[in-house]
Enzyme design. Structure first.
Site, PDB file in Angstrom:
ATOM      1  CD  GLU A  89      -2.625  -1.070   2.671  1.00 33.25           C
ATOM      2  OE1 GLU A  89      -3.330  -2.031   2.954  1.00 33.25           O
ATOM      3  OE2 GLU A  89      -2.564  -0.062   3.397  1.00 33.25           O
ATOM      4  CB  CYS A 330       2.383   6.560   7.648  1.00 36.52           C
ATOM      5  SG  CYS A 330       2.458   7.462   6.155  1.00 36.52           S
TER       6      CYS A 330
HETATM    7  N1  SAH Z   1       9.329   0.504  10.067  1.00 38.09           N
HETATM    8  C1  SAH Z   1       9.569   1.890  10.148  1.00 38.09           C
HETATM    9  C2  SAH Z   1       8.723   2.697   9.193  1.00 38.09           C
HETATM   10  C3  SAH Z   1       7.298   2.289   9.011  1.00 38.09           C
HETATM   11  S1  SAH Z   1       6.219   2.535  10.385  1.00 38.09           S
HETATM   12  C4  SAH Z   1       9.383   2.374  11.581  1.00 38.09           C
HETATM   13  O1  SAH Z   1       8.883   1.610  12.397  1.00 38.09           O
HETATM   14  O2  SAH Z   1       9.798   3.484  11.865  1.00 38.09           O
HETATM   15  C5  SAH Z   1       6.036   4.308  10.451  1.00 38.09           C
HETATM   16  C6  SAH Z   1       5.611   4.826  11.810  1.00 38.09           C
HETATM   17  O3  SAH Z   1       4.244   4.513  12.102  1.00 38.09           O
HETATM   18  C7  SAH Z   1       6.423   4.260  12.953  1.00 38.09           C
HETATM   19  O4  SAH Z   1       6.777   5.269  13.847  1.00 38.09           O
HETATM   20  C8  SAH Z   1       5.441   3.287  13.564  1.00 38.09           C
HETATM   21  O5  SAH Z   1       5.768   2.990  14.893  1.00 38.09           O
HETATM   22  C9  SAH Z   1       4.131   4.022  13.437  1.00 38.09           C
HETATM   23  N2  SAH Z   1       2.942   3.195  13.591  1.00 38.09           N
HETATM   24  C10 SAH Z   1       2.805   1.855  13.441  1.00 38.09           C
HETATM   25  N3  SAH Z   1       1.516   1.475  13.663  1.00 38.09           N
HETATM   26  C11 SAH Z   1       0.827   2.604  13.941  1.00 38.09           C
HETATM   27  C12 SAH Z   1      -0.548   2.876  14.253  1.00 38.09           C
HETATM   28  N4  SAH Z   1      -1.453   1.919  14.287  1.00 38.09           N
HETATM   29  N5  SAH Z   1      -0.879   4.155  14.484  1.00 38.09           N
HETATM   30  C13 SAH Z   1       0.024   5.142  14.405  1.00 38.09           C
HETATM   31  N6  SAH Z   1       1.318   4.956  14.121  1.00 38.09           N
HETATM   32  C14 SAH Z   1       1.721   3.697  13.899  1.00 38.09           C
END
Ligand code: SAH
Ligand code: SF4
Length: 345
Positions: A89, A330
């Site tokens: 996505e 995201c």
């Molecule tokens: N793997 C990388 C990038 C992708 S996740 C990382 O973890 O940084 C991007 C961001 O979204 C990260 O900070 C992650 O912790 C956050 N994230 C994951 N699930 C989420 C959710 N349900 N709501 C809000 N943020 C979330």
């Protein structure tokens, strides 16, 4: 055959040299692909027939497919199908200063963060560079717009797909490629320390964001298993080294989880952890999901938490929620898509 959208201009120059052609042809091909958006070598009229034939024999120009698109007021989510039938996505967010896109870097994710949908399903494979570049090309064509900023915060851990990520960043930043300014590109990592240090040597001025989400090891171990390999102390040390080398401020991402990491005590711990570091903190409202127990902190408590950080001289931003209705935020993307998409349509 290799996909042409996995090739940086340097790689293409090397290719042309290897077949006894002038390296400027790489720039011509890039202009066709990324400026005029002509994807068939046969239509590249300033390139000689025999060279076109070689390109056709050497490179594939196939595209991933848009399977579905969901629209919301400020956001728009795409479901793509890859040639091996995996799904990924990407999300477009419309701001008043331009459009940004959040792209995926892997099919699934192996980091296993407790609160994250993408991590619920294990990594199936890394994305190839072209599969990352094409997310942008296809969205721009579909919406008839140009995307002015890119965040690598979709499905996957970009630093677990480092080499393809670096090629992707080179192509999208290249003035003859997608020409997206380095300062308009952000990569987010869960904290793979060796790669953070390696990224400090990458010459482009790309923004780095680090998902911290907890101010002490006991909690971070529970939320983010990566912390068992690279503890908070090791991560903070890497942040210092990164800053010393690049002079670029890192963004610390902190997703607000009700009753888990959002108390006043946690804010104070976070402030003292980050004291003296040149960082911004981005507080992220949690997007609740059907499958996971975690709940979002209410707005007031997010503000209170932010105020404590501010009072301790830490720069804080609070991320606006995009596309809640279409579950487009995201970090909330995951790979077993079709089931969930059907649920929404
Ligand atoms: N793997 C990388 C990038 C992708 S996740 C990382 O973890 O940084 C991007 C961001 O979204 C990260 O900070 C992650 O912790 C956050 N994230 C994951 N699930 C989420 C959710 N349900 N709501 C809000 N943020 C979330
Ligand atoms: Fe992977 Fe990032 Fe989700 Fe953690 S938060 S599981 S690293 S995508």
């Amino acid at each position: 055959m290799e996909n042409i959208f996995s090739y940086t201009r340097d790689m293409l120059e090397d290719y042309f040299k290897s077949i006894g052609e002038k390296s400027y042809k790489a720039t011509q091909v890039f202009e066709w692909l990324y400026q005029r958006r002509i994807f068939s070598f046969n239509d590249m009229t300033n390139i000689k027939k025999d060279v076109i034939e070689k390109l056709n024999n050497e490179f594939d120009t196939s595209l991933i497919k848009i399977v579905k698109r969901l629209d919301d007021k400020d956001a728009c989510k795409y479901l793509f199908e890859l040639s091996d039938s995996n799904h990924i996505e990407a999300v477009v967010m419309k701001h008043n200063y331009g459009n940004s896109v959040c792209v995926s870097s892997q099919v699934g994710c192996n980091m296993g963060c407790a609160f994250c949908e993408s991590g619920r399903l294990k990594k199936v494979r890394n994305l190839e560079t072209f599969e990352m570049v094409e997310q942008i090309l296809l969205i721009e064509k579909d919406l008839g717009i140009r995307l002015s900023s890119v965040v690598v915060m979709g499905i996957g851990e970009p630093f677990d797909n480092y080499d393809n990520l670096i090629k992707f960043l080179s192509i999208i930043n290249d003035a003859k490629g997608l020409a997206i300014g380095a300062r308009h590109i952000t990569v987010s990592t869960s904290g793979l320390v060796p790669k953070i240090l390696e990224f400090a040597d990458f010459p482009l001025q790309i923004n780095l964001a680090i998902s911290l989400h907890a101010p002490y090891n006991e909690l971070r171990n529970k939320l983010m298993p990566v912390n068992k390999a690279y503890s908070i102390e090791v991560l903070i040390d890497a942040i210092k080294k990164y800053y010393a080398k690049t002079n670029r401020r890192i963004t610390i991402e902190y997703v607000m989880l009700k009753g888990v990491n959002d108390s006043e005590e946690d804010a104070k711990k976070l402030a003292s952890l980050l004291k003296g570091l040149n960082v911004y903190v981005n507080l992220i409202p949690y997007n609740e999901t059907n499958h996971i127990e975690f709940k979002a902190t209410n707005k007031n408590d997010v503000l209170k938490f932010g105020k404590i950080l501010q009072d301790n001289n830490i720069t804080v931003t609070i991320r606006k929620k995009y596309g809640e209705y279409i579950q487009a935020a995201c970090g909330q993307l995951r790979s077993k898509e079709v089931e969930r998409w059907n649920h929404f349509i």
